[in-house]
Design a protein around this motif. Structure first.
Motif, short mmCIF file in Angstrom:
data_model
loop_
_atom_site.label_atom_id
_atom_site.label_comp_id
_atom_site.label_asym_id
_atom_site.label_seq_id
_atom_site.Cartn_x
_atom_site.Cartn_y
_atom_site.Cartn_z
N TYR A 1 0.86 -1.18 0.00
CA TYR A 1 0.00 0.00 0.00
C TYR A 1 0.90 1.23 0.00
O TYR A 1 2.13 1.11 0.16
CB TYR A 1 -0.95 -0.03 1.20
N SER B 1 -2.60 -9.44 2.43
CA SER B 1 -2.50 -9.03 3.84
C SER B 1 -3.70 -9.44 4.68
O SER B 1 -3.60 -9.44 5.91
CB SER B 1 -2.33 -7.51 3.92
N ILE C 1 -6.08 -7.62 5.06
CA ILE C 1 -6.51 -6.35 5.64
C ILE C 1 -7.16 -5.51 4.54
O ILE C 1 -6.50 -5.14 3.57
CB ILE C 1 -5.33 -5.58 6.26
N LYS D 1 -8.18 -2.44 2.68
CA LYS D 1 -7.60 -1.10 2.66
C LYS D 1 -7.86 -0.48 1.30
O LYS D 1 -7.56 -1.08 0.28
CB LYS D 1 -6.10 -1.19 2.94
N MET E 1 -6.95 3.21 -0.46
CA MET E 1 -6.22 4.46 -0.24
C MET E 1 -5.83 5.07 -1.59
O MET E 1 -5.50 4.34 -2.52
CB MET E 1 -4.91 4.21 0.53
N THR F 1 -5.41 2.67 -4.67
CA THR F 1 -5.05 1.30 -4.31
C THR F 1 -6.24 0.67 -3.58
O THR F 1 -6.91 1.32 -2.78
CB THR F 1 -3.81 1.23 -3.40
N ASN G 1 -7.31 -3.11 -1.61
CA ASN G 1 -7.10 -4.46 -1.12
C ASN G 1 -8.41 -4.86 -0.46
O ASN G 1 -8.82 -4.23 0.52
CB ASN G 1 -5.95 -4.51 -0.13
N GLY H 1 -9.19 -7.28 1.41
CA GLY H 1 -9.10 -8.09 2.61
C GLY H 1 -9.19 -9.56 2.26
O GLY H 1 -8.65 -9.99 1.25
#
Length: 181
Positions: free
Chosen positions: A86, A128, A130, A132, A134, A143, A145, A147
């Motif tokens: 990230y 990850s 997680i 995210k 951003m 970006t 992700n 999760g």
């Protein structure tokens, strides 16, 4: 407008609730660690699917997919991979692509071909577990992700993303949380 369902890290589990939440999307994107060829086939049978393999994938999944997938949806250039990071914490092997994308964006004389082939507007990864989303101000791309949609790992909630691409615009982002049952 193209509606996208984004998931990652299923690790061999395709929860039926994922398909319910993706019933109205046009495409599904999977950011790796699919876990089994059966999960990939089920997604492909349900909706057009774009996917990459993850570090835990082996066999048929790894042979069916690549580690990096660059494509364009409407006017958005996408880079999809599994292990990406990230803003401020990217994996180093991605930096040459990011630098080239930024240089092309900042070059007023860039050809249409360079803009189509070199720029990144949306960077998608998994790994990850997680969720995210951003905006990277330095490299000038979003970006994402999603999760983890599977039940392997430490997370207590399975997560997915749903959004739309309309021309150059990425919009209507929804975070979907599924209780781990």
């Amino acid at each position: 407008m193209t509606r996208i369902g984004l998931l990652s890290d299923t690790h061999g589990l395709l929860d039926h609730r994922v398909l319910e939440h993706f019933s109205q999307v046009d495409e599904i994107w999977h950011a790796g660690d699919i876990g089994s060829i059966e999960v990939l086939q089920a997604l492909r049978e349900y909706k057009p699917t774009r996917a990459v393999f993850g570090n835990m994938d082996s066999g048929d999944v790894r042979y069916s997919l690549s580690e990096f997938y660059r494509f364009r949806v409407e006017d958005v250039n996408v880079l999809l991979t599994h292990i990406g990071g990230y803003p401020g914490k990217y994996n180093p092997w991605l930096l040459p692509w990011f630098h080239k994308s930024l240089a092309t964006k900042q070059n007023p004389d860039a050809t249409e071909s360079a803009v189509l082939n070199d720029t990144i507007d949306l960077f998608v990864c998994g790994h990850s577990h997680i969720l995210k989303v951003m905006y990277d101000k330095h490299y000038q791309f979003l970006t994402m992700n999603p999760g983890a949609a599977g039940k392997q790992g430490w997370q207590t909630v399975q997560t997915l993303l749903r959004f739309a691409i309309d021309g150059k615009e990425i919009k209507d982002l929804e975070v979907i949380e599924l209780d781990r049952r």
